[in-house]
Design an enzyme around this catalytic site. Sequence first.
Site, short mmCIF file in Angstrom:
data_model
loop_
_atom_site.label_atom_id
_atom_site.label_comp_id
_atom_site.label_asym_id
_atom_site.label_seq_id
_atom_site.Cartn_x
_atom_site.Cartn_y
_atom_site.Cartn_z
N TYR A 119 -13.59 60.44 28.78
CA TYR A 119 -12.67 59.92 29.59
C TYR A 119 -12.64 58.56 29.82
O TYR A 119 -13.84 58.05 30.10
CB TYR A 119 -12.50 60.85 30.83
CG TYR A 119 -11.38 60.16 31.84
CD1 TYR A 119 -10.07 60.84 31.79
CD2 TYR A 119 -11.47 59.31 32.68
CE1 TYR A 119 -9.05 60.51 32.57
CE2 TYR A 119 -10.40 58.76 33.33
CZ TYR A 119 -9.16 59.46 33.46
OH TYR A 119 -8.04 58.97 34.14
N GLU A 207 -4.43 55.62 30.17
CA GLU A 207 -5.41 56.62 30.27
C GLU A 207 -5.62 56.99 29.02
O GLU A 207 -4.67 57.54 28.02
CB GLU A 207 -4.77 57.75 31.26
CG GLU A 207 -5.81 58.79 31.63
CD GLU A 207 -5.11 60.04 32.43
OE1 GLU A 207 -4.27 60.62 32.02
OE2 GLU A 207 -5.95 60.12 33.40
#
Length: 399
Positions: A119, A207
């Site tokens: 991530y 993101e």
Amino acid sequence: MNIHEYQAKELLAEHGIAVPKGHAALTVEEAVEAAKQLPGPLYVVKAQIHAGGRGKGKFKELDANAKGGVRLAQSIDEVEEAAREMLGNTLVTVQTGDEGKQVNRLYVTDGVDIAHEYYLSLLVDRASGKVAMIASTEGGMDIEDVAHNTPEKITTITIDPAQGFMPHHGRAVAFALKLTGDTNKQAQKLAKQLYEAFLQLDMEMLEINPLVEDKESNLLVLDTKMSFDGNALYRHKNVEEMRDETEEDPAEVEASEYDLAYIKLDGNIGCMVNGAGLAMATMDIIKLNGAFPANFLDVGGGATTEKVTAAFKIILKDPAVEGILVNIFGGIMKCDVIANGIVQAAKDVNLSVPLVVRLEGTNVQAGKEILENSGLPIVSADDLGDAAKKIVAEVKKAA
Ligand code: ADP
Ligand code: MG
């Protein structure tokens, strides 16, 4: 403003960032064509909606065991089948709310043999006035859950835009992802490229979840969400063109045409206020009185009759609205002008729910008289507390 995954990947690719190959498709035929241009043998068909959690999402029209909005396909036939099942149907994910979102576009992309999911995200950190880069070894899942259950697995690196991206920032990101050797180098380079794209395109948030390492040890952006600062869009025509209004709340799109700041909320009391600060205070006081606002709506400083009418119409289109509270401070605008606007608008839209109006400021007396003499069942209020109490009571009475 948000854009679709495939558009975000186009922008990243323009910045030299590695993304799997893929093509957008609006029809089943286009999806098949898109797949034919890819090497195969593994394809992924992805629903393009402005919401995450597609993989674990469910289609309203399909049975509960059907797959979600991200589907692996082993052949062109399977791509066709996936496209047929998804297009036109409504996908419900943790981010769409219960009503879900209709899938009108697909992205057909290369299947990646995944070794690990990471991530990585960037956002404007208002508290520090810097860019925050958030990295975690736990990619592919809900980052909120990771933050809640295993906060030690999340690292935040802040970058001062005045100083810019330094090599040590890149090393910190690669270290946080526990990468060594060549992938460590790739991560350092990627972090710098992402930071540059973020700044250059005036993003609010970028993101990547997941960022993956494939079996050949290449780092690839597998999924991305991007949102932009609306005030800076004029500098990026190519991004502005990516706007997909079908993904936005129709009431919010209509409001923006009238230059009204409108945000839909979950309650039953429609609010029409001038000034964002007063609008926030009004919503707070409604909550204090035990009800919930149906919207945030700031008509701005120079509210005309036309604007007020448009605002009324937008508020009333929301079936959840059971009453309206108008709270206007007549500063630049005079209260009698506003009162005329409210009366006109209430007549135009055939107002069917209770309306409480609180006016304050220049010519307030004249304004109140206009409301009283209008023949409409408008309840006048003296101050903010009084207004909130009255609208909550009126709605209860009407129920
Ligand atoms: P969402 O976050 O909306 O669920 P993702 O694009 O992150 O959508 O997809 C969910 C999961 O599906 C990923 O975590 C990954 O495991 C898998 N996936 C997505 N795209 C690919 C791809 N191109 N190749 C292989 N697996 C993929
Ligand atoms: Mg994802």
